[in-house]
Design a protein around this motif. Structure first.
Motif, PDB file in Angstrom:
ATOM      1  N   SER A  33      61.765  56.907  68.346  1.00 43.39           N
ATOM      2  CA  SER A  33      60.878  57.872  68.991  1.00 43.39           C
ATOM      3  C   SER A  33      61.665  58.965  69.711  1.00 43.39           C
ATOM      4  O   SER A  33      61.131  60.038  69.964  1.00 43.39           O
ATOM      5  N   LYS A  72      53.113  57.446  58.302  1.00 45.46           N
ATOM      6  CA  LYS A  72      52.125  56.493  58.816  1.00 45.46           C
ATOM      7  C   LYS A  72      52.462  55.066  58.380  1.00 45.46           C
ATOM      8  O   LYS A  72      52.259  54.114  59.145  1.00 45.46           O
ATOM      9  N   HIS A  75      55.081  53.801  60.738  1.00 38.42           N
ATOM     10  CA  HIS A  75      54.471  53.315  61.982  1.00 38.42           C
ATOM     11  C   HIS A  75      53.920  51.909  61.785  1.00 38.42           C
ATOM     12  O   HIS A  75      54.220  50.998  62.565  1.00 38.42           O
ATOM     13  N   TYR A  79      55.639  48.259  63.385  1.00 37.24           N
ATOM     14  CA  TYR A  79      54.837  47.457  64.307  1.00 37.24           C
ATOM     15  C   TYR A  79      54.399  46.135  63.688  1.00 37.24           C
ATOM     16  O   TYR A  79      54.148  45.167  64.417  1.00 37.24           O
ATOM     17  N   PRO A 112      53.074  50.352  71.849  1.00 40.30           N
ATOM     18  CA  PRO A 112      52.805  51.589  71.111  1.00 40.30           C
ATOM     19  C   PRO A 112      52.298  52.720  72.005  1.00 40.30           C
ATOM     20  O   PRO A 112      52.566  53.891  71.723  1.00 40.30           O
ATOM     21  N   ASP A 115      55.337  54.124  73.435  1.00 43.11           N
ATOM     22  CA  ASP A 115      56.050  54.791  72.346  1.00 43.11           C
ATOM     23  C   ASP A 115      55.521  56.209  72.137  1.00 43.11           C
ATOM     24  O   ASP A 115      56.285  57.172  72.069  1.00 43.11           O
ATOM     25  N   GLU A 116      54.213  56.336  72.049  1.00 46.17           N
ATOM     26  CA  GLU A 116      53.621  57.660  71.826  1.00 46.17           C
ATOM     27  C   GLU A 116      53.788  58.559  73.047  1.00 46.17           C
ATOM     28  O   GLU A 116      53.977  59.771  72.905  1.00 46.17           O
ATOM     29  N   ASP A 131      48.170  57.450  66.001  1.00 47.61           N
ATOM     30  CA  ASP A 131      49.364  56.642  65.751  1.00 47.61           C
ATOM     31  C   ASP A 131      49.335  55.350  66.557  1.00 47.61           C
ATOM     32  O   ASP A 131      49.806  54.310  66.088  1.00 47.61           O
ATOM     33  N   ASP A 135      49.687  51.796  64.935  1.00 46.01           N
ATOM     34  CA  ASP A 135      50.677  50.850  65.464  1.00 46.01           C
ATOM     35  C   ASP A 135      50.026  49.519  65.840  1.00 46.01           C
ATOM     36  O   ASP A 135      50.544  48.448  65.512  1.00 46.01           O
TER      37      ASP A 135
END
Length: 155
Positions: A33, A72, A75, A79, A112, A115-116, A131, A135
């Motif tokens: 990330s 995608k 992602h 995860y 997640p 993370d974002e 996302d 995730d």
């Protein structure tokens, strides 16, 4: 000197290994990330180039769509691995402590989200609520897969 073979000594190394693997994988995810936008696009482009024959065999020729699918799936898959590791960690913790690790399980769902949020501060990147959902879906799929495999092994 030979280590004890009792229940505690048999479980603790397993719990420790699961915890280390889980922490390393979270570090891997968050490390990706922190990769700036242009470098991240290069990585995705490399995978798209490798998968182009498969995409074309499926009738997909739009490079932007290919890139979107690759990103995608990345992602989801990273995860899903985290879900497998979380399930192993929680199973080892349950075996050691004798009670379900529910509070910790909820904390895993924040990985997640963090993370974002982290991506909001990286040039060329953005945090996307969609996302987070992808995730979380990967996390659940990985945990369910690990649970199913463990259940089949017990039979």
């Amino acid at each position: 000197m030979t280590p004890q073979v009792g229940n505690d000594s048999a479980r603790r190394p397993s719990l420790f290994r699961w915890a280390v693997a889980f922490a390393c994988w979270v570090a891997f995810i968050w490390g990706h990330s922190l990769v700036q936008g242009p470098q991240s696009s290069l990585e995705s482009g490399f995978v798209v180039a490798l998968a182009r024959p498969l995409f074309e065999a499926l009738g997909v020729s739009d490079p932007e769509l290919m890139s979107l699918v690759v990103r995608k799936l990345a992602h989801f898959s990273e995860y899903a691995v985290l879900g497998v590791l979380a399930r192993g960690l929680f199973a080892a913790r349950l075996a050691e402590r004798g009670r379900p690790p529910f509070p910790a399980a909820y904390l895993v769902a924040l990985v997640p989200v963090a993370d974002e949020c982290l991506q909001l501060f990286v040039p060329g990147r953005s945090g996307q609520p969609t996302d987070v959902l992808i995730d979380l879906s990967g996390l659940l799929a990985g945990a369910l897969l690990a649970w199913l495999v463990a259940r089949l092994r017990r039979r």
